[in-house]
Design an enzyme around this catalytic site. Structure first.
Site, short mmCIF file in Angstrom:
data_model
loop_
_atom_site.label_atom_id
_atom_site.label_comp_id
_atom_site.label_asym_id
_atom_site.label_seq_id
_atom_site.Cartn_x
_atom_site.Cartn_y
_atom_site.Cartn_z
N SER A 1 -41.36 -67.82 -33.11
CA SER A 1 -42.31 -67.25 -31.99
C SER A 1 -42.50 -65.93 -32.39
CB SER A 1 -41.87 -67.57 -30.67
OG SER A 1 -42.79 -66.61 -29.84
N TYR B 1 -35.62 -64.90 -23.72
CA TYR B 1 -36.32 -65.89 -24.80
C TYR B 1 -36.58 -65.33 -25.92
CZ TYR B 1 -40.16 -68.94 -26.43
OH TYR B 1 -40.75 -69.88 -27.31
#
Lengths: 250, 455
Positions: free
Chosen positions: A143, A156
């Site tokens: 990501s 995250y």
């Protein structure tokens, strides 16, 4: 293996309920894949119609990202079902609220365990199989959150940063083995998992991520971004002074 | 013949689907047997000069026997009209050896850079298929090392030891064992030149008409599939026979058996993007067509120029760049000219940049259950592998071929579906039974065999 026009025959999806993962698998099935294995906790009892309606056989295996001791077995089970694994899509992950993670350190560590160490064990198990069979691609859903970690989702983001680094190292370890790793760095993708997150600029749909992966699989790319504009954008963001970054990334 | 730790990436001539394998280079049949005994769980496979386009000569994760080391003396028996050579001998070397002694091979494919063993495993055909059938028809005997390490001498007839295994090996894509030596029927020639008649045609119909009545030993048509409408399928038909001494102009008569085989290498770099596109192909095709004479009779041409024009440019496959090339070659029975025209039309309509479309007429086949040739028309088209929509388009053509009783050439394939190929090769189950007898443990395997579920 990838055939001479770039189609593959078999696909294993780790994170069998992932929307992005399912979109990628659907694309590969449309391009000719005939055997699909969905790996998720408890198995996937009713696979999405988008997969079953296209003439592929869809299988399911039990897979728990939090139980690293079982991961080699999971891969072996998939091989027993479909033979050589042409593409493995590593798409599982959890995304909670950063504020809740800050209030509950144990929950934060558990999420990091899924988002990072779960990929380490299953990634190595997959790599061993791909090396043995002499071909195949592991697609790792990283990501942009891991490219430069932000204040607003660093639990995250840091796990994704670790995963991204792991995947790059794994890719280099597979060099010359016939197998490879494709690192995918999507930006904001509106899905069930990210429904509670504030939308970010340059979003991509799961279908657009699938497009990027399909193109990456056909070329010899090592990394793809979705959308592509994020690559130059994040090249700039990496250079941004810390004080400015801290303010921008609340 | 220890299996090396290091693995090598292997791909076909199309450079499309590389996979990694341990490679050994045996030099004797004993070393072949030794290597086969040491094959691991991913099996083993013989490989020649790597001219099959797709995944026929690779075995991902397994052991690949590079058979180009199986060389040695070539023996020509002029009284019996046969030559015996080790299977790693290239067609190039074999032709050179034979021409010096006034003989020629019964069949040569479009490139002479194939090994004898590979040529038998693909049961290659040439421009003389109606007259001569494929190579297998001229193999008098072959030596096969099977997976159990046994060396068997096989022939085609009832006294050939195990004729079933012989024919399963002819066209068997290396999956019955490793051919280590073969004896071929050869015939005498007076020169290394061809006497070539050339005709330019204006349409597919005209091309087919001319080819249908060609009774010369050799004939082939190069088609311009880039042309549209009525001009589609226009091309250049060349018909030839071996030139006799009297056919040669006086300067050539001094060294009538002269054989020059060197090619010009293309730069050893693969461009990231292919150079084969609709503009380059359009220009090439127009030039090639207009350079050809409208009608010419009796031209003396070196046989390399007639049989192997592309060998003049070594490594030409790299022109397609990193994505590589696909060759689509099929045969349809006589009477199915409509299917042939339909495929040609679809390629033309899609503006597919195919600058090598080769049409041949085919005659009687060999008994090899997996041998490709069947009486009818064969068309071979080279295409860039990254052409958008190519996969789906070719699957569409496959369906038309199945309906028409046609089939694909395994030596060129790297993308067909297992079910499709099973429908095209109805004798596959019979071939499997013979193969299982020779290799009950399934040692011999290839990427193609896995993809097409041949075993």
């Amino acid at each position: 293996m990838r055939d001479s026009v770039g189609s593959v025959r078999s696909v294993l999806l780790l994170g069998g309920r992932s929307e992005i993962g399912t979109a990628i698998v659907e694309r590969l099935v449309r391009e000719g894949a005939r055997e699909v294995v969905l790996a998720a906790r408890g198995g996937v009892s009713s696979p999405p119609g988008a997969l079953t309606g296209l003439g592929a056989s869809v299988h399911s295996v039990d897979f728990d990202a939090g139980l690293p001791d079982t991961h080699t077995g999971t891969v072996a089970e998939a091989v027993a079902l479909v033979g050589d694994l042409d593409v493995v899509v590593d798409a599982f992950g959890v995304l909670g609220e950063q504020s809740e993670y800050e209030a509950d350190p144990a929950a934060a560590a558990r999420s990091a365990g899924v988002n990072y160490t779960g990929h380490v064990s299953v990634g190595l198990a997959v790599a061993a199989r791909l090396r043995e069979q002499g071909h195949g691609t592991l697609v790792v859903l990283s990501s942009v959150a891991g490219v430069r970690v932000r204040r607003s989702n660093f639990v995250y983001g840091s796990a994704k940063a670790g995963l991204d680094g792991f995947a790059q190292g794994l890719a280099d370890s597979l060099y010359g083995s016939g197998a490879r790793v494709l690192v995918v760095r999507p930006g904001y993708v509106p899905t069930r998992m990210s429904a509670h997150v504030e939308p970010a600029p340059f979003p991509a749909t799961p279908g657009q991520v699938a497009d990027a992966v399909s193109a990456g699989l056909r070329s010899d790319a090592t990394t793809v971004w979705a959308p592509g504009v994020l690559q130059p954008l994040f090249a700039g963001m990496r250079l941004m002074p810390r004080a400015l970054w801290r303010r921008l990334s609340r | 013949m220890n299996r090396p730790e290091q693995r090598t990436l292997l791909s076909g001539w199309g450079l499309t689907s590389p996979t990694a394998a341990h490679v050994v280079r045996p030099r004797t049949p004993e070393q072949v047997a030794e290597a086969l005994a040491g094959a691991g769980g991913r099996g083993a496979l013989p490989r020649g000069l790597g001219r099959s386009y797709g995944d026929a000569a690779q075995d991902a994760g397994g052991l690949v026997l590079d058979c180009t080391g199986l060389t040695g003396p070539v023996h020509l028996d002029t009284a019996r009209g046969e030559v015996t050579a080790p299977a790693g001998t290239s067609m190039d070397r074999l032709i050179a050896h034979l021409l010096r002694r006034g003989h020629f091979v019964p069949v040569t494919p479009g490139t002479r850079h194939v090994t004898l063993g590979g040529a038998i495993a693909a049961d290659v055909h040439g421009k003389n298929h109606p007259a001569a059938s494929s190579l297998g028809a001229h193999v008098r005997a072959l030596t096969l090392v099977t997976a159990d390490g046994r060396t068997r001498r096989l022939g085609p007839g009832p006294d050939g030891g195990d004729p079933e295994l012989f024919w399963a090996t002819v066209g068997g894509m290396g999956l019955t064992g490793v051919v280590t030596e073969a004896t071929l029927a050869v015939f005498p020639v007076e020169s290394s030149y061809m006497r070539v008649d050339t005709d330019r045609t204006g349409s597919l119909e005209e091309t087919l008409e001319l080819m249908a009545h060609a009774d010369d030993r050799y004939s082939v048509a190069w088609l311009d599939l880039f042309a549209r409408g009525g001009a589609l399928g226009r091309g250049v038909v060349t018909r030839a026979r071996h030139a006799r001494l009297g056919d040669l102009p006086p300067p050539l008569r001094r060294r009538p058996l002269r054989y020059r085989s060197a090619g010009v290498p293309v730069p050893p770099l693969t461009p990231p993007v292919g150079t084969v596109n609709r503009w380059s192909v359009g220009a090439f095709n127009a030039l090639h067509l207009n350079r050809a004479p409208r009608r010419r009779r009796g031209q003396a041409q070196p046989l390399t120029a007639y049989f192997h024009p592309l060998d003049a440019l070594r490594g030409w496959n790299r022109m397609y760049g990193r994505p590589g090339a696909v060759q689509y070659q099929f045969v349809v029975p006589f009477g199915e000219e409509g299917t042939l025209a339909g495929v040609a039309e679809s390629l033309s309509r899609a503006r597919a940049p195919s600058f090598l479309a080769v049409l041949k007429r085919m005659g009687e086949p060999t008994p090899g259950p997996l041998s490709f040739p069947r009486p009818g028309w064969s068309l071979a088209v080279d295409l860039p592998a990254d052409l958008p929509g190519l996969g789906a388009a070719l699957h569409g053509f496959d369906e038309r071929l199945v309906a028409a009783g046609g089939r694909l050439y395994l030596a060129k394939d790297g993308r067909a579906r297992a079910e499709t190929v099973h429908a095209m090769y109805p004798e596959l189950p019979a071939w499997r039974r013979v193969r299982e007898r020779a290799d009950p443990d399934g040692v011999l395997v290839s990427d193609m065999a896995r993809r097409l579920r041949l075993l």
